[in-house]
Design an enzyme around this catalytic site. Sequence first.
Site, PDB file in Angstrom:
ATOM      1  CE1 TYR A 156    -111.234  40.476  -2.711  1.00 55.94           C
ATOM      2  CE2 TYR A 156    -109.753  41.885  -1.421  1.00 55.94           C
ATOM      3  CZ  TYR A 156    -110.259  41.276  -2.683  1.00 55.94           C
ATOM      4  OH  TYR A 156    -109.323  41.474  -3.615  1.00 55.94           O
ATOM      5  CB  CYS A 168    -114.109  41.202  -9.064  1.00 58.26           C
ATOM      6  SG  CYS A 168    -113.161  41.341 -10.656  1.00 58.26           S
TER       7      CYS A 168
END
Length: 194
Positions: free
Chosen positions: A130, A161
């Site tokens: 992230y 993702c």
Amino acid sequence: MLPLEDGRLAGLHARLAARAEQEGLLEVAYRTVDSPVGPLLLAATPQGLVRIAYEREGFDAVLETLAARIGPRVLAAPRPLDAAAAELEEYFAGNRRAFDLPLDHALSSGFRAVVQRALPRIDYGRTRTYQEVAELVGNPRAVRAVGTACATNPLPLVVPCHRVLRSDGSLGGYLGGAEAKTLLLALEREGSAA
């Protein structure tokens, strides 16, 4: 009045979907496909693929959201989604590493959209944290916002993702669940080693 036989009813539905598409009345076409991560709902607008949903999200709830956010003319019409279904099948068979589909980003805005548009830059078989994604989009302090953008990604799989992990290498959350994320990462590791 006698009920229609299944075959006749299916034929009527197919003609209705074709006519609605032909006359520009169809705001959202959808279909479901089977996959190694369970049934998936695919939805498209005339601009492109707008939503991929996992069964655990509740397909009826997803369709209601599409009707509210995009338009009420939502119809099961598989033909506009043939290319998306074919590319997903190729991906799961290990024969596709990137998707080449028109996408409609109508369900994302602001920073979430920026993050989601950057995710396809993470190569097949690779992962990023992230933090790395936050840096990639030019906002290194926005680690939590990157997590939120991944968690609300309306186009999982195609906008990958699942390739984003926590800094310690653990999975983090995933819309399709931890088992689906693990399977997708294993599939890509296998495919990139071949």
